[in-house]
Write a protein that holds these residues in place. Structure first.
Motif, PDB file in Angstrom:
ATOM      1  N   MET A   1       0.908  -1.210   0.088  1.00 54.33           N
ATOM      2  CA  MET A   1      -0.126  -0.083  -0.118  1.00 54.33           C
ATOM      3  C   MET A   1       0.943   1.282   0.175  1.00 54.33           C
ATOM      4  O   MET A   1       2.018   1.189   0.446  1.00 54.33           O
ATOM      5  CB  MET A   1      -0.729  -0.014   1.025  1.00 54.33           C
ATOM      6  CG  MET A   1      -0.393   0.443   2.381  1.00 54.33           C
ATOM      7  SD  MET A   1      -1.711   0.549   3.556  1.00 54.33           S
ATOM      8  CE  MET A   1      -0.646   1.133   4.994  1.00 54.33           C
ATOM      9  N   ARG A   2       0.211   2.362  -0.504  1.00 59.90           N
ATOM     10  CA  ARG A   2       0.838   3.679  -0.392  1.00 59.90           C
ATOM     11  C   ARG A   2       0.095   4.647   0.163  1.00 59.90           C
ATOM     12  O   ARG A   2      -1.061   4.301   0.236  1.00 59.90           O
ATOM     13  CB  ARG A   2       1.285   4.041  -1.688  1.00 59.90           C
ATOM     14  CG  ARG A   2       2.423   3.222  -2.659  1.00 59.90           C
ATOM     15  CD  ARG A   2       2.421   3.626  -4.093  1.00 59.90           C
ATOM     16  NE  ARG A   2       3.153   4.864  -3.806  1.00 59.90           N
ATOM     17  CZ  ARG A   2       4.489   4.808  -4.258  1.00 59.90           C
ATOM     18  NH1 ARG A   2       5.017   3.810  -4.943  1.00 59.90           N
ATOM     19  NH2 ARG A   2       5.148   5.941  -4.187  1.00 59.90           N
ATOM     20  N   LEU A   3       0.801   5.693   0.590  1.00 62.17           N
ATOM     21  CA  LEU A   3      -0.258   7.001   1.385  1.00 62.17           C
ATOM     22  C   LEU A   3       0.151   8.310   0.247  1.00 62.17           C
ATOM     23  O   LEU A   3       1.235   8.372  -0.034  1.00 62.17           O
ATOM     24  CB  LEU A   3       0.346   7.123   2.579  1.00 62.17           C
ATOM     25  CG  LEU A   3      -0.204   6.189   3.737  1.00 62.17           C
ATOM     26  CD1 LEU A   3       0.205   6.866   5.083  1.00 62.17           C
ATOM     27  CD2 LEU A   3      -1.496   5.787   3.702  1.00 62.17           C
ATOM     28  N   ARG A   4      -1.146   8.823   0.042  1.00 58.54           N
ATOM     29  CA  ARG A   4      -0.965   9.719  -0.865  1.00 58.54           C
ATOM     30  C   ARG A   4      -1.702  11.226  -0.269  1.00 58.54           C
ATOM     31  O   ARG A   4      -2.664  11.024   0.489  1.00 58.54           O
ATOM     32  CB  ARG A   4      -1.582   9.591  -2.145  1.00 58.54           C
ATOM     33  CG  ARG A   4      -1.631  10.767  -3.130  1.00 58.54           C
ATOM     34  CD  ARG A   4      -2.253  10.654  -4.534  1.00 58.54           C
ATOM     35  NE  ARG A   4      -3.604  10.170  -4.158  1.00 58.54           N
ATOM     36  CZ  ARG A   4      -4.729  10.909  -4.468  1.00 58.54           C
ATOM     37  NH1 ARG A   4      -4.366  12.231  -5.044  1.00 58.54           N
ATOM     38  NH2 ARG A   4      -5.788  10.500  -4.353  1.00 58.54           N
ATOM     39  N   PRO A  40       3.561  -3.477   2.817  1.00 60.71           N
ATOM     40  CA  PRO A  40       2.511  -4.381   2.759  1.00 60.71           C
ATOM     41  C   PRO A  40       1.246  -3.809   3.477  1.00 60.71           C
ATOM     42  O   PRO A  40       1.140  -3.101   4.313  1.00 60.71           O
ATOM     43  CB  PRO A  40       3.033  -5.636   3.746  1.00 60.71           C
ATOM     44  CG  PRO A  40       4.380  -5.351   3.708  1.00 60.71           C
ATOM     45  CD  PRO A  40       4.754  -4.022   3.546  1.00 60.71           C
ATOM     46  N   GLU A  41      -0.091  -4.493   2.578  1.00 58.56           N
ATOM     47  CA  GLU A  41      -1.098  -3.878   3.253  1.00 58.56           C
ATOM     48  C   GLU A  41      -1.355  -4.433   4.682  1.00 58.56           C
ATOM     49  O   GLU A  41      -0.701  -5.492   5.052  1.00 58.56           O
ATOM     50  CB  GLU A  41      -2.235  -4.510   2.371  1.00 58.56           C
ATOM     51  CG  GLU A  41      -2.189  -4.000   0.909  1.00 58.56           C
ATOM     52  CD  GLU A  41      -3.182  -4.347   0.073  1.00 58.56           C
ATOM     53  OE1 GLU A  41      -4.419  -4.860   0.457  1.00 58.56           O
ATOM     54  OE2 GLU A  41      -2.981  -4.585  -1.248  1.00 58.56           O
ATOM     55  N   ARG A  60      -3.803   3.908  -0.716  1.00 58.33           N
ATOM     56  CA  ARG A  60      -4.012   3.041  -2.120  1.00 58.33           C
ATOM     57  C   ARG A  60      -3.186   1.829  -1.952  1.00 58.33           C
ATOM     58  O   ARG A  60      -2.027   1.481  -1.541  1.00 58.33           O
ATOM     59  CB  ARG A  60      -3.252   4.119  -3.066  1.00 58.33           C
ATOM     60  CG  ARG A  60      -3.769   5.334  -3.482  1.00 58.33           C
ATOM     61  CD  ARG A  60      -5.073   5.050  -4.141  1.00 58.33           C
ATOM     62  NE  ARG A  60      -5.731   6.138  -4.968  1.00 58.33           N
ATOM     63  CZ  ARG A  60      -7.125   5.933  -4.960  1.00 58.33           C
ATOM     64  NH1 ARG A  60      -7.844   4.994  -4.479  1.00 58.33           N
ATOM     65  NH2 ARG A  60      -7.775   6.891  -5.466  1.00 58.33           N
ATOM     66  N   ALA A  61      -4.052   0.996  -2.226  1.00 58.02           N
ATOM     67  CA  ALA A  61      -3.634  -0.646  -2.571  1.00 58.02           C
ATOM     68  C   ALA A  61      -2.651  -0.760  -3.738  1.00 58.02           C
ATOM     69  O   ALA A  61      -3.101  -0.372  -4.645  1.00 58.02           O
ATOM     70  CB  ALA A  61      -4.702  -1.505  -2.221  1.00 58.02           C
TER      71      ALA A  61
END
Length: 62
Positions: A1-4, A40-41, A60-61
């Motif tokens: 996952m990411r963070l925006r 990782p999620e 965001r996965a």
């Protein structure tokens, strides 16, 4: 996952406050906030969730 980082939060978004997250997820949020990295999620966050930390961050996965 990411963070925006996001400046707007839609009315139907699930907003999670940092202090409501489990300890493992808090570590991931701290590591990803403001950095272009992936992790990782976690079970605590889903794609599209918004986390209120130092700013609002959309999950965001991969």
């Amino acid at each position: 996952m990411r963070l925006r980082r996001t400046g707007t939060v839609s009315a139907d978004a699930r907003v999670r406050h940092y202090d409501e997250l489990d300890e493992e997820t808090q570590v991931v949020v701290r590591e990803l906030a403001g950095r272009p990295r992936t992790a990782p999620e976690t079970d605590d966050l889903d794609d599209g969730d918004v986390v209120k930390f130092t700013d609002y961050y959309q999950v965001r996965a991969r």
